[in-house]
Scaffold this active site. Structure first.
Site, PDB file in Angstrom:
ATOM      1  N   ARG A 592       0.224 -27.890 -42.317  1.00  0.00           N
ATOM      2  CA  ARG A 592       1.207 -27.392 -41.355  1.00  0.00           C
ATOM      3  C   ARG A 592       1.786 -28.504 -40.491  1.00  0.00           C
ATOM      4  O   ARG A 592       2.692 -28.260 -39.707  1.00  0.00           O
ATOM      5  CB  ARG A 592       0.537 -26.390 -40.404  1.00  0.00           C
ATOM      6  CG  ARG A 592       0.067 -25.178 -41.119  1.00  0.00           C
ATOM      7  CD  ARG A 592      -0.626 -24.217 -40.165  1.00  0.00           C
ATOM      8  NE  ARG A 592      -0.661 -22.950 -40.862  1.00  0.00           N
ATOM      9  CZ  ARG A 592       0.191 -21.959 -40.639  1.00  0.00           C
ATOM     10  NH1 ARG A 592       1.083 -22.058 -39.705  1.00  0.00           N
ATOM     11  NH2 ARG A 592       0.136 -20.864 -41.357  1.00  0.00           N
ATOM     12  N   TYR A 595       5.542 -29.340 -39.812  1.00  0.00           N
ATOM     13  CA  TYR A 595       6.252 -28.482 -38.873  1.00  0.00           C
ATOM     14  C   TYR A 595       5.751 -28.727 -37.448  1.00  0.00           C
ATOM     15  O   TYR A 595       6.524 -29.072 -36.557  1.00  0.00           O
ATOM     16  CB  TYR A 595       6.059 -27.020 -39.275  1.00  0.00           C
ATOM     17  CG  TYR A 595       6.861 -26.056 -38.432  1.00  0.00           C
ATOM     18  CD1 TYR A 595       8.237 -25.956 -38.595  1.00  0.00           C
ATOM     19  CD2 TYR A 595       6.240 -25.251 -37.483  1.00  0.00           C
ATOM     20  CE1 TYR A 595       8.982 -25.083 -37.813  1.00  0.00           C
ATOM     21  CE2 TYR A 595       6.980 -24.373 -36.701  1.00  0.00           C
ATOM     22  CZ  TYR A 595       8.340 -24.286 -36.870  1.00  0.00           C
ATOM     23  OH  TYR A 595       9.067 -23.423 -36.095  1.00  0.00           O
ATOM     24  N   ARG A 636       7.739 -14.148 -43.312  1.00  0.00           N
ATOM     25  CA  ARG A 636       7.079 -13.966 -42.033  1.00  0.00           C
ATOM     26  C   ARG A 636       6.485 -12.563 -42.046  1.00  0.00           C
ATOM     27  O   ARG A 636       6.980 -11.672 -42.728  1.00  0.00           O
ATOM     28  CB  ARG A 636       8.048 -14.215 -40.881  1.00  0.00           C
ATOM     29  CG  ARG A 636       8.171 -15.742 -40.655  1.00  0.00           C
ATOM     30  CD  ARG A 636       9.108 -16.089 -39.535  1.00  0.00           C
ATOM     31  NE  ARG A 636      10.489 -16.054 -39.986  1.00  0.00           N
ATOM     32  CZ  ARG A 636      11.504 -16.516 -39.249  1.00  0.00           C
ATOM     33  NH1 ARG A 636      11.277 -17.019 -38.062  1.00  0.00           N
ATOM     34  NH2 ARG A 636      12.737 -16.455 -39.707  1.00  0.00           N
ATOM     35  N   VAL A 637       5.423 -12.368 -41.303  1.00  0.00           N
ATOM     36  CA  VAL A 637       4.550 -11.227 -41.584  1.00  0.00           C
ATOM     37  C   VAL A 637       5.223  -9.861 -41.376  1.00  0.00           C
ATOM     38  O   VAL A 637       5.090  -8.969 -42.230  1.00  0.00           O
ATOM     39  CB  VAL A 637       3.208 -11.346 -40.816  1.00  0.00           C
ATOM     40  CG1 VAL A 637       3.410 -11.322 -39.311  1.00  0.00           C
ATOM     41  CG2 VAL A 637       2.244 -10.263 -41.239  1.00  0.00           C
ATOM     42  N   PHE A 641       5.706  -7.196 -44.388  1.00  0.00           N
ATOM     43  CA  PHE A 641       5.061  -5.873 -44.433  1.00  0.00           C
ATOM     44  C   PHE A 641       6.112  -4.765 -44.578  1.00  0.00           C
ATOM     45  O   PHE A 641       5.947  -3.833 -45.363  1.00  0.00           O
ATOM     46  CB  PHE A 641       4.262  -5.617 -43.145  1.00  0.00           C
ATOM     47  CG  PHE A 641       2.914  -6.298 -43.094  1.00  0.00           C
ATOM     48  CD1 PHE A 641       2.315  -6.772 -44.260  1.00  0.00           C
ATOM     49  CD2 PHE A 641       2.230  -6.439 -41.890  1.00  0.00           C
ATOM     50  CE1 PHE A 641       1.065  -7.394 -44.214  1.00  0.00           C
ATOM     51  CE2 PHE A 641       0.981  -7.054 -41.836  1.00  0.00           C
ATOM     52  CZ  PHE A 641       0.403  -7.542 -42.993  1.00  0.00           C
ATOM     53  N   GLY A 657      -7.981 -10.545 -42.485  1.00  0.00           N
ATOM     54  CA  GLY A 657      -7.010  -9.964 -41.554  1.00  0.00           C
ATOM     55  C   GLY A 657      -7.449 -10.018 -40.110  1.00  0.00           C
ATOM     56  O   GLY A 657      -6.988  -9.239 -39.284  1.00  0.00           O
ATOM     57  N   PRO A 729      -3.799 -20.735 -37.693  1.00  0.00           N
ATOM     58  CA  PRO A 729      -4.533 -20.557 -36.430  1.00  0.00           C
ATOM     59  C   PRO A 729      -5.191 -19.182 -36.379  1.00  0.00           C
ATOM     60  O   PRO A 729      -4.643 -18.207 -36.878  1.00  0.00           O
ATOM     61  CB  PRO A 729      -3.439 -20.666 -35.370  1.00  0.00           C
ATOM     62  CG  PRO A 729      -2.256 -21.226 -36.056  1.00  0.00           C
ATOM     63  CD  PRO A 729      -2.380 -20.932 -37.502  1.00  0.00           C
ATOM     64  N   ARG A 730      -6.387 -19.130 -35.731  1.00  0.00           N
ATOM     65  CA  ARG A 730      -7.112 -17.858 -35.707  1.00  0.00           C
ATOM     66  C   ARG A 730      -6.521 -16.889 -34.693  1.00  0.00           C
ATOM     67  O   ARG A 730      -6.331 -15.724 -34.967  1.00  0.00           O
ATOM     68  CB  ARG A 730      -8.594 -18.120 -35.386  1.00  0.00           C
ATOM     69  CG  ARG A 730      -9.362 -18.705 -36.562  1.00  0.00           C
ATOM     70  CD  ARG A 730     -10.597 -19.443 -36.083  1.00  0.00           C
ATOM     71  NE  ARG A 730     -10.224 -20.618 -35.300  1.00  0.00           N
ATOM     72  CZ  ARG A 730     -11.110 -21.403 -34.689  1.00  0.00           C
ATOM     73  NH1 ARG A 730     -12.382 -21.130 -34.726  1.00  0.00           N
ATOM     74  NH2 ARG A 730     -10.701 -22.457 -34.002  1.00  0.00           N
ATOM     75  N   ARG A 732      -3.558 -16.323 -31.444  1.00  0.00           N
ATOM     76  CA  ARG A 732      -2.444 -16.870 -30.678  1.00  0.00           C
ATOM     77  C   ARG A 732      -1.912 -15.825 -29.709  1.00  0.00           C
ATOM     78  O   ARG A 732      -1.603 -14.704 -30.101  1.00  0.00           O
ATOM     79  CB  ARG A 732      -1.340 -17.355 -31.614  1.00  0.00           C
ATOM     80  CG  ARG A 732      -0.317 -18.155 -30.846  1.00  0.00           C
ATOM     81  CD  ARG A 732       0.640 -18.860 -31.740  1.00  0.00           C
ATOM     82  NE  ARG A 732       0.014 -19.965 -32.460  1.00  0.00           N
ATOM     83  CZ  ARG A 732       0.421 -20.352 -33.647  1.00  0.00           C
ATOM     84  NH1 ARG A 732       1.392 -19.718 -34.251  1.00  0.00           N
ATOM     85  NH2 ARG A 732      -0.148 -21.364 -34.234  1.00  0.00           N
TER      86      ARG A 732
END
Ligand SMILES: [Zn+2]
Length: 767
Positions: A592, A595, A636-637, A641, A657, A729-730, A732
């Protein structure tokens, strides 16, 4: 076009100017031959008369009028337009009556005569205020209806002879009004002489008439139809009244029918002094070259382009199998339908709220007119708003539908979810946005997800709130803003906004002043930056460097740099929620890093330009912005979805998840970005997000499954795909104390509501 009976000869050609009586007339525009716009048919097989629809220009005084006059007997005896079916008009006339009563101190029992009184919409509030009222309207059915409802209405044409009789019988009137009727009258000499006969010496003649300036400025060619014989400016109106022994002493504009003139007149040498508005209007009209024939020749060209564009749009939708209907069957709608050749092959039906028109067919084009209920029975995909002056209330009324086409000034597809969102952003920043009045904003990435909202919001601010328009120069390598089919949220066509194709990794040259710079170019999709790490780094670093260089040259008021919450990396749990002061936990060599690290160096570059060159740069770190316009293909999530669920697939959640995020709906985010740009402190960094609902990805998928898909989509856990960069990242979550305290920002849209809005857009915009 159906059972056309050919062009009838009974249309009389107008050989002299209604205003100056001169004979030097020049034809400047032809909209073909059409039946009268209000001649609705009982059956599509009924015979119809067609008359040429052309404008001529008077070389003597600059007056614009129809080249042919259709007999008023034919146009107005069976008129079916009933004013009071439009709540907007009811309010308009209520306001007008109280304005007149107050301004001219009308005494109880004063006589008010309304010519072209329709169903008594204007006289009713006068009567309620204690005035004696008399309506005049040649439409027999409507006149009888008005009389029966308590507003006495004579079914006659108003002229000098009729006025003489009335003055004898009823006495002189304190006020005579002619709203939306003055442009219908062929013999204005007789009409105005009649007003002089019937009006008391201190009386006021109030005219509301369609304004030619607005027709040109907003490209409202569809307001040209056979009933509209005359197209006035303040200047031609003053000249006409003067020739006939009257005087215009005040003039203003109202917003009915897309813009009308409101004229106050008196007998020559009457008691009222001439207001400065009269000089102001005529000076403005001269500056706009309204007395120049060339102006109208140019206008005719523009209509041709409009026609081609709308036809292309509608034909394209039909090819895709979309159902399209019309909303509103006003006279102007029929000019548009006839001239553009839009018939029942394109519009399945037209909804109109007036029961007088329901069950009939549109003149010339033979499209059935139905009531509102039909929308629920035969659901269309798109609604073409023919009554465009009521576009906002119509979109509200059709709450369950989201795709609309507005045909003027430039045909465009409008999504009501996006329109509402843009409206709420503009509303929330309208005060701060005054700083943008008369200024120029340059934005890079102006056609991207966030950039396109910023441009669209400024466009809306220009239309609704700013006294002087804000100019926008949008730079983007994709240039999607110029093409309606690629545009993310809406097509923008404005003289104040330029779209320029430019790769921001090259220096930016702009030959005009620039007051604000927004650096929003760049990529935010993990898939993209894993595949193109070098382009990601270059795009970010050179993109901001070139903006800062331009800012230095132009001596701008502010630069806004879009950094990212990614610069925090995988934050220490002690720093969640994460404040701006947290230094980050980022690898310089991970997948990552291209970025994260380039965004970090972008921030460093900003503060370096601030300290060395005093460039007033402000930095935002957005935390997961989402909303309509986000493409499902960028992975993007939330859009991922939503689009998986829409396609009938289970919602795939990476790993277990348990990674958490917070999501900030687009209206809240854009509001915050504007606040930072306009009010933030130079050299400072602001987190932007919504900290109220930190949610893990499994819970997010489950929420979407239950709230959006009623539990029908399902959720599954999957391993990270190879295309996805490692080191996710776990947790945020932003600490928003700074932006809250300094700029009074507060996120307003809940996750559930935002998800529903994003889905409504995605569902309706997917081909
Ligand atoms: Zn003339």
């Amino acid at each position: 076009m159906g059972t056309a009976s050919g062009v009838a000869n009974s249309a009389g050609e107008k050989l002299s100017c209604r205003v100056c009586a001169g004979k030097s007339l020049q034809k400047v525009l032809s909209l073909g031959s059409t039946p009268p716009a209000n001649a609705f048919l009982k059956s599509p097989k009924d015979a119809e008369q067609f008359f040429p629809l052309e404008l001529s220009f008077c070389n003597g005084c600059g007056f614009v009028q129809l080249a042919n006059v259709v007999s008023p007997e034919l146009l107005f005896r069976d008129y079916v337009y009933v004013s009071s079916t439009s709540p907007v008009f009811v309010q308009h006339f209520k306001d007008l009556s109280s304005l007149i009563i107050k301004r001219f101190s009308l005494q109880h029992g004063s006589l008010v005569v309304d010519v072209g009184s329709n169903d008594g919409i204007l006289l009713r509030p006068f009567k309620e205020a204690g005035m004696k009222v008399l309506g005049i309207d040649p439409a027999e059915k409507i006149a009888a209806m008005a009389t029966a409802s308590g507003i006495e209405t004579l079914p006659i044409f108003f002229n000098a002879t009729a006025a003489k009789g009335l003055a004898k019988e009823r006495g002189r009137a304190k006020v005579i009004t002619a709203t939306s009727v003055f442009s219908h009258v062929d013999d204005l000499d007789s009409f105005v002489s009649g007003v002089k006969e019937l009006l008391s010496d201190d009386g006021v003649f109030v005219i509301e008439v369609y304004y030619l300036y607005e027709l040109l400025a907003k490209n409202l060619f569809d307001t040209i139809y056979h009933e509209h014989l005359s197209y006035f400016t303040a200047k031609t109106m003053a000249r006409l009244l003067q020739r006939l022994g009257m005087e215009m002493f005040d003039v203003g504009e109202t917003d009915t029918h897309g813009g009308s003139l409101r004229v106050f007149a008196q007998k020559a040498n009457g008691p009222h002094k001439v207001e400065p508005s009269v000089g102001r209007f005529t000076a403005m009209e001269d500056a706009m070259r309204l007395s120049d024939a060339k102006t109208y020749v140019e206008f005719a060209k523009k209509i041709g382009q409009n026609k081609a564009r709308l036809k292309e749009l509608l034909d394209g939708l039909k090819l895709m199998g979309k159902g399209i209907v019309g909303y509103g069957a006003p006279a102007k709608g029929n000019t548009l339908l006839n001239y553009f050749g839009i018939g029942p092959d394109i519009l399945d039906y037209i909804v109109d709220d007036s029961p007088w028109k329901q069950g009939l067919y549109t003149p010339g084009t033979h499209i059935p007119v139905v009531g509102f209920g039909e929308l629920g029975k035969r659901r269309p995909d798109y609604i073409l708003i023919l009554a465009w002056n009521f576009a906002e209330p119509i979109m509200k009324k059709c709450g369950g539908f989201t795709n609309f086409i507005i045909p003027v000034p430039v045909p465009q597809v409008v999504n009501s979810t996006v329109e509402e969102d843009l409206g709420s952003i503009a509303e929330s920043i309208k005060e701060d946005a005054k700083l943008l009045e008369g200024k120029t904003v340059m934005i890079t990435g102006g056609s991207g997800f966030i950039g396109s909202y910023i441009v669209a919001v400024i466009d809306l601010l220009n239309k609704k709130f700013l006294a002087k328009p804000c100019r926008v120069i949008s730079l983007d390598i994709h240039i999607t803003g110029q093409d309606s089919r690629n545009s993310l949220i809406k097509e923008i066509a404005s003289e104040h906004i330029s779209f320029i194709r430019h790769d921001v990794t090259f220096p930016i040259k702009i030959d005009e002043p620039v007051d604000y710079i927004i650096s929003a170019a760049g990529v935010a999709s993990p898939i993209y930056y894993k595949k193109f790490p070098i382009e990601t780094i270059e795009g970010t670093i050179f993109g901001v460097k070139n903006c800062l260089e331009l800012a230095r040259q132009k001596n701008v008021k502010a630069v806004l740099y879009f950094s990212s919450s990614e610069i925090y990396g995988d934050p220490d749990p002690n720093f969640i929620p994460t404040p701006e002061a947290y230094k980050g936990n980022v690898s310089s060599i991970g997948e990552r890093s291209c970025y994260d690290e380039s965004k970090r160096i972008g921030e460093t570059m900003c503060v370096a330009y601030f300290s060395v060159h005093k460039v007033p740069v402000k930095i935002v770190r957005p935390f997961n912005v989402y909303g309509p316009g986000m493409k499902s293909t960028d992975y993007r999530v939330i859009p991922m979805f939503l689009s998986q669920g829409l396609a009938g697939r289970e919602l795939p959640v990476h790993d277990k998840g348990n990674q958490t995020r917070t999501f900030c709906y687009i209206t809240d985010s854009i509001t915050a970005f504007f606040k930072v740009l306009l009010l933030g402190r130079p050299g400072e960094v602001y987190n932007v997000g919504n900290s109220s609902e930190e949610i893990n990805m499994l819970a997010l998928a489950e929420t979407i499954n239950s709230e959006v898909f009623n539990g029908k989509a399902g959720v599954k856990l999957i391993a990270y795909p190879d295309t996805y960069p490692k080191d996710e990242p776990r947790r945020r979550c932003p600490d928003l104390s700074k932006i809250r305290k300094e700029l009074g920002y507060e996120a307003k849209v809940s996750l559930k509501e935002g998800l529903k809005r994003a889905f409504a857009w995605l569902r309706d915009s997917s081909g």
